[in-house]
Design an enzyme around this catalytic site. Structure first.
Site, short mmCIF file in Angstrom:
data_model
loop_
_atom_site.label_atom_id
_atom_site.label_comp_id
_atom_site.label_asym_id
_atom_site.label_seq_id
_atom_site.Cartn_x
_atom_site.Cartn_y
_atom_site.Cartn_z
N GLU A 70 0.93 -1.38 -0.13
CA GLU A 70 -0.01 -0.06 -0.18
C GLU A 70 0.88 1.14 0.00
O GLU A 70 1.85 1.39 0.79
CB GLU A 70 -0.83 -0.25 1.07
CG GLU A 70 -1.80 1.35 1.48
CD GLU A 70 -2.59 1.04 2.78
OE1 GLU A 70 -3.36 2.00 3.10
OE2 GLU A 70 -2.13 0.24 3.67
N LYS B 271 -9.20 3.14 -2.08
CA LYS B 271 -9.42 2.60 -0.68
C LYS B 271 -10.67 3.28 -0.10
O LYS B 271 -10.98 4.29 0.06
CB LYS B 271 -8.13 2.82 0.32
CG LYS B 271 -8.52 2.17 1.59
CD LYS B 271 -7.14 2.29 2.63
CE LYS B 271 -7.18 1.38 3.70
NZ LYS B 271 -5.73 1.86 4.43
N CYS C 47 -5.67 -2.90 2.36
CA CYS C 47 -5.59 -2.85 3.71
C CYS C 47 -6.63 -3.04 4.73
O CYS C 47 -7.36 -4.04 4.77
CB CYS C 47 -4.56 -1.84 4.09
SG CYS C 47 -3.79 -1.81 5.73
#
Length: 253
Positions: free
Chosen positions: A41, A110, A143
């Site tokens: 990430e 994200k 994540c």
């Protein structure tokens, strides 16, 4: 398909060093027969670098995208990597996947931003991203996203068989790779490739322990806490009796 995961130290904002390292890892992955390399990430410009997230962020299709696409094409191995994307006044914690010809397969922002730093640096994404990868229906999360069972279930319901997850998981949260990721994979019968940093970034230590969890929760490949290039075959069918039937058997009360 052989899939590679690169678990390495953060680049600390050194973009040239980061791009060079990705090129070397792509060449190594391709030499081992991998068709896709997944990196952590915000590999560019670095996770714990909030002062750089806005300053160095790039537009989709900009210089970083062109160079990373070129690396994939030169190596003959696809690339999935996290980076800071600028879109007008907004910055996103994003990930892009290119195939072995350097063609963009998918782009994802994200959804579940974690903690004060991410929420101050980035706008949240709002859409899933699915695409075909070497005969598999693939998707991306980043994540914290994968810790939410609802997101993994939603992707599986849309046909995902493989979920690529660039991550930046700190020391102390090892339960995510040891427990959450295998559980998410088994609950809905998908393979999850979860790739973390190792080392430190501006005082933040990362826990490593990247892994590829199969649809029966078993690790196809796993790393310790040092720099590692993992390579494993994904997409191999497992015995139906080893797949979870929770979704079919669930009874509401």
């Amino acid at each position: 398909m052989k899939l590679a995961l690169y678990q390495g130290p953060p680049i600390g904002g050194d973009i040239e060093a980061g791009i060079s390292r990705l090129g070397a890892q792509l060449e190594a992955a391709a030499a081992a027969g991998a068709r896709m390399l997944v990196a952590p990430e915000l590999f560019l410009p670095g996770y714990n670098q909030p002062e750089l997230h806005g300053a160095l962020s790039q537009p989709r299709g900009g210089d970083w995208s062109v160079r990373l696409s070129g690396l994939a094409r030169a190596a003959g191995c696809g690339l999935c990597v996290g980076w800071a994307e600028r879109d007008g006044d907004l910055v996103y914690n994003a990930a892009t996947c290119w195939d072995a010809d350097g063609t963009e397969l998918g782009h994802y922002r994200k959804i579940q931003l974690f903690g004060p730093m991410e929420k101050a640096s980035f706008a949240p994404g709002s859409d899933y991203c699915l695409f075909e990868l070497e005969g598999l229906r693939a998707a991306m999360l980043i994540c914290y996203d994968v810790e939410f069972a609802a997101h993994v279930k939603a992707l599986a319901e849309r046909g995902a068989e493989l979920i690529l997850v660039p991550t930046a998981n700190p020391v102390g949260f090892e339960h995510v790779s040891r427990v959450f990721v295998p559980a998410r994979a088994a609950e809905v019968g998908v393979t999850i490739a979860y790739v973390n940093f190792c080392g430190t970034d501006a005082g933040l230590s990362f826990g490593g322990e990247s892994l590829i969890a199969g649809p029966d929760a078993r690790p196809l490949a796993s790393a310790g806490t040092a720099e590692t290039l993992l390579i494993a075959e994904v997409g191999t069918p497992i015995a139906p009796g080893l797949r979870s039937t929770q979704l079919q058997d669930f009874r509401e009360v």
